[in-house]
Write a protein that holds these residues in place. Structure first.
Motif, PDB file in Angstrom:
ATOM      1  N   LEU A 260     -13.208  28.626 -20.525  1.00 34.81           N
ATOM      2  CA  LEU A 260     -13.422  29.120 -19.165  1.00 34.81           C
ATOM      3  C   LEU A 260     -13.394  30.642 -19.120  1.00 34.81           C
ATOM      4  CD1 LEU A 260     -12.955  26.134 -18.223  1.00 34.81           C
ATOM      5  CD2 LEU A 260     -11.659  27.087 -16.324  1.00 34.81           C
ATOM      6  N   TRP A 261     -12.528  31.236 -19.923  1.00 33.00           N
ATOM      7  CA  TRP A 261     -12.410  32.697 -19.975  1.00 33.00           C
ATOM      8  C   TRP A 261     -13.602  33.327 -20.709  1.00 33.00           C
ATOM      9  CZ3 TRP A 261     -10.625  35.701 -24.473  1.00 33.00           C
ATOM     10  CH2 TRP A 261     -10.445  37.054 -24.174  1.00 33.00           C
ATOM     11  N   LEU A 262     -14.125  32.633 -21.713  1.00 27.65           N
ATOM     12  CA  LEU A 262     -15.172  33.215 -22.564  1.00 27.65           C
ATOM     13  C   LEU A 262     -16.597  32.986 -22.066  1.00 27.65           C
ATOM     14  CD1 LEU A 262     -13.854  32.299 -26.142  1.00 27.65           C
ATOM     15  CD2 LEU A 262     -13.894  34.573 -25.088  1.00 27.65           C
ATOM     16  N   ILE A 263     -16.833  31.890 -21.340  1.00 26.93           N
ATOM     17  CA  ILE A 263     -18.210  31.430 -21.124  1.00 26.93           C
ATOM     18  C   ILE A 263     -19.080  32.433 -20.367  1.00 26.93           C
ATOM     19  CG2 ILE A 263     -17.712  30.138 -18.995  1.00 26.93           C
ATOM     20  CD1 ILE A 263     -19.621  27.945 -20.161  1.00 26.93           C
ATOM     21  N   ASP A 264     -18.499  33.169 -19.422  1.00 23.42           N
ATOM     22  CA  ASP A 264     -19.275  34.176 -18.692  1.00 23.42           C
ATOM     23  C   ASP A 264     -19.166  35.555 -19.314  1.00 23.42           C
ATOM     24  OD1 ASP A 264     -20.448  32.599 -16.615  1.00 23.42           O
ATOM     25  OD2 ASP A 264     -18.484  32.448 -15.674  1.00 23.42           O
ATOM     26  N   LYS A 265     -18.391  35.675 -20.400  1.00 24.07           N
ATOM     27  CA  LYS A 265     -18.257  36.951 -21.108  1.00 24.07           C
ATOM     28  C   LYS A 265     -19.176  36.996 -22.331  1.00 24.07           C
ATOM     29  CE  LYS A 265     -13.397  37.692 -19.780  1.00 24.07           C
ATOM     30  NZ  LYS A 265     -13.581  38.945 -19.005  1.00 24.07           N
ATOM     31  N   VAL A 266     -19.032  36.010 -23.228  1.00 26.21           N
ATOM     32  CA  VAL A 266     -19.829  36.025 -24.463  1.00 26.21           C
ATOM     33  C   VAL A 266     -21.109  35.217 -24.327  1.00 26.21           C
ATOM     34  CG1 VAL A 266     -17.746  36.314 -25.829  1.00 26.21           C
ATOM     35  CG2 VAL A 266     -18.694  34.041 -25.544  1.00 26.21           C
ATOM     36  N   GLY A 267     -21.175  34.340 -23.322  1.00 26.27           N
ATOM     37  CA  GLY A 267     -22.402  33.577 -23.091  1.00 26.27           C
ATOM     38  C   GLY A 267     -22.353  32.171 -23.638  1.00 26.27           C
ATOM     39  N   ARG A 268     -23.302  31.341 -23.150  1.00 22.94           N
ATOM     40  CA  ARG A 268     -23.338  29.924 -23.522  1.00 22.94           C
ATOM     41  C   ARG A 268     -23.780  29.744 -24.973  1.00 22.94           C
ATOM     42  NH1 ARG A 268     -22.482  31.493 -18.320  1.00 22.94           N
ATOM     43  NH2 ARG A 268     -23.582  30.274 -16.740  1.00 22.94           N
ATOM     44  N   LYS A 269     -24.859  30.434 -25.352  1.00 23.84           N
ATOM     45  CA  LYS A 269     -25.459  30.213 -26.670  1.00 23.84           C
ATOM     46  C   LYS A 269     -24.510  30.618 -27.795  1.00 23.84           C
ATOM     47  CE  LYS A 269     -29.763  30.871 -29.202  1.00 23.84           C
ATOM     48  NZ  LYS A 269     -31.209  31.206 -29.055  1.00 23.84           N
ATOM     49  N   ALA A 270     -23.832  31.744 -27.630  1.00 18.68           N
ATOM     50  CA  ALA A 270     -22.907  32.212 -28.668  1.00 18.68           C
ATOM     51  C   ALA A 270     -21.786  31.210 -28.893  1.00 18.68           C
ATOM     52  CB  ALA A 270     -22.328  33.572 -28.277  1.00 18.68           C
ATOM     53  N   LEU A 271     -21.263  30.640 -27.814  1.00 17.61           N
ATOM     54  CA  LEU A 271     -20.199  29.644 -27.949  1.00 17.61           C
ATOM     55  C   LEU A 271     -20.706  28.386 -28.647  1.00 17.61           C
ATOM     56  CD1 LEU A 271     -18.273  29.829 -24.532  1.00 17.61           C
ATOM     57  CD2 LEU A 271     -17.510  30.648 -26.762  1.00 17.61           C
ATOM     58  N   LEU A 272     -21.912  27.938 -28.303  1.00 24.60           N
ATOM     59  CA  LEU A 272     -22.477  26.748 -28.943  1.00 24.60           C
ATOM     60  C   LEU A 272     -22.693  26.969 -30.437  1.00 24.60           C
ATOM     61  CD1 LEU A 272     -25.148  25.485 -26.355  1.00 24.60           C
ATOM     62  CD2 LEU A 272     -22.900  24.496 -26.847  1.00 24.60           C
ATOM     63  N   LEU A 273     -23.197  28.145 -30.809  1.00 26.51           N
ATOM     64  CA  LEU A 273     -23.437  28.433 -32.228  1.00 26.51           C
ATOM     65  C   LEU A 273     -22.124  28.478 -33.003  1.00 26.51           C
ATOM     66  CD1 LEU A 273     -26.235  31.168 -31.945  1.00 26.51           C
ATOM     67  CD2 LEU A 273     -26.488  28.843 -32.842  1.00 26.51           C
ATOM     68  N   PHE A 274     -21.137  29.175 -32.454  1.00 27.94           N
ATOM     69  CA  PHE A 274     -19.828  29.247 -33.121  1.00 27.94           C
ATOM     70  C   PHE A 274     -19.209  27.860 -33.237  1.00 27.94           C
ATOM     71  CE2 PHE A 274     -15.225  29.176 -32.513  1.00 27.94           C
ATOM     72  CZ  PHE A 274     -14.810  29.833 -33.661  1.00 27.94           C
ATOM     73  N   GLY A 275     -19.216  27.110 -32.127  1.00 29.20           N
ATOM     74  CA  GLY A 275     -18.574  25.800 -32.105  1.00 29.20           C
ATOM     75  C   GLY A 275     -19.205  24.813 -33.063  1.00 29.20           C
ATOM     76  N   SER A 276     -20.538  24.749 -33.086  1.00 27.69           N
ATOM     77  CA  SER A 276     -21.211  23.785 -33.957  1.00 27.69           C
ATOM     78  C   SER A 276     -20.986  24.123 -35.429  1.00 27.69           C
ATOM     79  CB  SER A 276     -22.706  23.719 -33.632  1.00 27.69           C
ATOM     80  OG  SER A 276     -23.299  25.003 -33.683  1.00 27.69           O
ATOM     81  N   ALA A 277     -21.006  25.417 -35.775  1.00 25.15           N
ATOM     82  CA  ALA A 277     -20.754  25.817 -37.165  1.00 25.15           C
ATOM     83  C   ALA A 277     -19.328  25.458 -37.580  1.00 25.15           C
ATOM     84  CB  ALA A 277     -20.987  27.319 -37.325  1.00 25.15           C
ATOM     85  N   SER A 278     -18.372  25.739 -36.712  1.00 25.63           N
ATOM     86  CA  SER A 278     -16.969  25.449 -37.012  1.00 25.63           C
ATOM     87  C   SER A 278     -16.718  23.943 -37.095  1.00 25.63           C
ATOM     88  CB  SER A 278     -16.078  26.080 -35.931  1.00 25.63           C
ATOM     89  OG  SER A 278     -14.720  25.903 -36.233  1.00 25.63           O
ATOM     90  N   MET A 279     -17.375  23.161 -36.219  1.00 24.33           N
ATOM     91  CA  MET A 279     -17.242  21.703 -36.282  1.00 24.33           C
ATOM     92  C   MET A 279     -17.795  21.169 -37.597  1.00 24.33           C
ATOM     93  SD  MET A 279     -17.981  20.022 -32.520  1.00 24.33           S
ATOM     94  CE  MET A 279     -19.509  20.861 -32.190  1.00 24.33           C
ATOM     95  N   ALA A 280     -18.960  21.680 -38.011  1.00 24.04           N
ATOM     96  CA  ALA A 280     -19.578  21.212 -39.257  1.00 24.04           C
ATOM     97  C   ALA A 280     -18.661  21.461 -40.451  1.00 24.04           C
ATOM     98  CB  ALA A 280     -20.924  21.914 -39.455  1.00 24.04           C
ATOM     99  N   ILE A 281     -18.057  22.651 -40.499  1.00 23.45           N
ATOM    100  CA  ILE A 281     -17.151  22.987 -41.605  1.00 23.45           C
ATOM    101  C   ILE A 281     -15.919  22.087 -41.584  1.00 23.45           C
ATOM    102  CG2 ILE A 281     -15.621  24.783 -42.509  1.00 23.45           C
ATOM    103  CD1 ILE A 281     -17.741  26.825 -41.461  1.00 23.45           C
ATOM    104  N   SER A 282     -15.337  21.891 -40.395  1.00 22.90           N
ATOM    105  CA  SER A 282     -14.130  21.060 -40.266  1.00 22.90           C
ATOM    106  C   SER A 282     -14.397  19.629 -40.704  1.00 22.90           C
ATOM    107  CB  SER A 282     -13.639  21.071 -38.812  1.00 22.90           C
ATOM    108  OG  SER A 282     -13.359  22.377 -38.378  1.00 22.90           O
ATOM    109  N   LEU A 283     -15.530  19.069 -40.267  1.00 18.85           N
ATOM    110  CA  LEU A 283     -15.865  17.688 -40.610  1.00 18.85           C
ATOM    111  C   LEU A 283     -16.156  17.538 -42.104  1.00 18.85           C
ATOM    112  CD1 LEU A 283     -18.043  16.978 -37.460  1.00 18.85           C
ATOM    113  CD2 LEU A 283     -15.934  15.752 -38.063  1.00 18.85           C
TER     114      LEU A 283
END
Length: 457
Positions: free
Chosen positions: A315-338
């Motif tokens: 909630l704090w980040l979404i209007d600061k860094v943007g939607r796309k940046a969060l999706l890219l970071f999250g999907s990459a981190s999920m792939a590594i974790s899995l």
């Protein structure tokens, strides 16, 4: 939040918008409650109704069938009757379901009540983010829409403790006959609260303008934006309707087909990266690492806490860094974790906290990205006149994907094994990364009308 100064000496009334958005987001709390409550009740119900393993699965997944139906209906109904009226109907369905799930003497009666509740949840999961998107100022729309996801994970987290408190209130015989009834019945309380508060929020101004009721929409927009910006917004919204006929066929035109691909694609990818397999079956995953039953339940509560904490961070980040940046970071981190979780199971090194750490990293990565951001994008990327119907299509795809994942996870775990199962979800996370990179635009700070123009370039 008070008033935030905008351009041209107009003021954005964040107090009014935030209060309205919180009321709408209570629909997410119901969503979270209904998702989590069955995990504490199903063991008692298995004994009470002498359920087979197939029936246990049906007890869990019958809600999702209702959600698919509710999501499918939500677009047409909300475009015809308004967002507010349909949300009121959904709240009533939820209350009926909570009471109906608590009182049946037959398993079929329980399933019918759960499907009714699912219809209500399918509606609220689609319309609550959409309503918040249509009423929020562009600058703060991300966090206000993401309030819905915060309410969802808060509902899940709180329900774990409610279930634990109820189950510890009597002996096992009391639990089999009565505890599970109280678990479902207590859901009527937030349902009634949601219903009552909905009567105090306005209708979506964009829906009102679509119905030719600009005079009714203007006072709402004045409360949000101030006079100059409100009048300009009315003009922009009217212009956005001028080139649309409201038919879903518009989404299949070459200029807008990509919007449908992005909306439905993100909805499916949110689920096939495996989050609900982890959320629904977390105790079984931790037992597979050698944890005892109590340790597995404690670790599951920890998963819920991390999910809540990182949704707040989103909630704090979404209007600061943007939607796309969060999706890219999250999907990459999920792939590594899995990938790492799969390697741990493949090599047999699952002792100690290693798997737990990477499961928590995976959940945190999802909670800060695909959890809230997909709902935000689904609520804002579609054109004004067909937003209700198009969002319903994407939401229906999301619930259908949820059903497939929740039904296939146990057999996958038993046949392919945990390593292959987690690698499969990791591959989906990698696909989500490239899908986002290539197709998803950044919508941070843009009005809904500006986003609509973005697709037509």
């Amino acid at each position: 939040m008070g008033n935030v100064v905008a351009s041209n000496n107009d003021r954005v009334s964040m107090k009014f918008v935030t209060l309205v958005s919180i009321v709408s987001a209570l629909g997410g709390l119901l969503f979270g409650f209904d998702t989590a409550v069955v995990s504490g009740a199903v063991g008692f119900m298995e004994d009470r109704f002498d359920l087979s393993k197939l029936q246990v699965g049906w007890a869990v997944s019958s809600l999702i069938i209702g959600c698919i139906v509710g999501a499918a209906m939500s677009g047409v109904l909300s475009d015809r009757f308004g967002r507010k009226r349909v949300l009121i109907a959904a709240a009533i369905l939820f209350i009926i379901s909570s009471i109906g799930s608590a009182i049946p003497d037959t398993f079929s009666g329980f399933v019918i009540a759960r499907i009714i509740g699912g219809i209500g949840i399918g509606i609220t999961s689609t319309l609550c983010p959409l309503y918040n998107a249509e009423i929020a100022p562009a600058k703060y729309r991300g966090r206000l829409v993401a309030l819905n996801q915060l309410a969802v994970v808060s509902g899940i987290f709180l329900t774990y403790f409610v279930n634990l408190w109820i189950s510890n209130s009597g002996n096992e015989a009391w639990g089999i006959e009565t505890a599970w009834r109280w678990m479902f019945g207590v859901g009527a309380v937030p349902g009634v609260l949601f219903l009552v508060l909905l009567f105090f929020v306005p209708e979506s101004p964009r829906w009102l303008i679509k119905q030719g009721q600009a005079a009714a929409a203007l006072p709402i927009l004045l409360k949000i934006h101030g006079e100059k910006l409100a009048k300009q917004e009315v003009i922009d919204i009217k212009n956005s309707f001028a080139n649309e006929n409201g038919s879903i066929r518009q989404l299949f035109k070459p200029s807008l087909r990509i919007v449908l691909i992005v909306g439905v694609g993100l909805a499916i990818l949110q689920q096939v990266t495996g989050i609900n397999a982890v959320m629904y079956y977390a105790p079984e995953i931790f037992k597979a690492t050698g944890a005892g039953t109590n340790a597995a339940l404690v670790q599951t509560i920890l998963v819920g806490f991390i999910n809540l904490l990182f949704t707040i961070i989103a909630l704090w980040l979404i209007d600061k860094v943007g939607r796309k940046a969060l999706l890219l970071f999250g999907s990459a981190s999920m792939a590594i974790s899995l990938l790492v979780i799969g390697i741990a199971f493949h090599s047999g090194h699952t002792d100690g906290p290693f798997v737990l750490v990477f499961v928590l990293l995976y959940v945190a990565s999802f909670a800060v990205s695909f959890g809230p951001v997909v709902w935000v994008l689904m609520s804002e990327i579609f054109p004004n006149r067909i937003r209700g119907k198009a969002t319903a299509i994407a939401s229906m795809a999301l619930w259908a994907a949820d059903y497939v994942v929740s039904q296939t996870f146990p057999p996958l775990l038993n046949t392919a094994g945990p390593a292959t199962t987690f690698w499969l979800y990791g591959a989906m996370a990698l696909i989500a990364f490239f899908f986002t990179w290539r197709l998803v635009p950044e919508t941070k700070g843009k009005s809904l009308e500006e986003i609509e123009v973005l697709w037509k370039r």
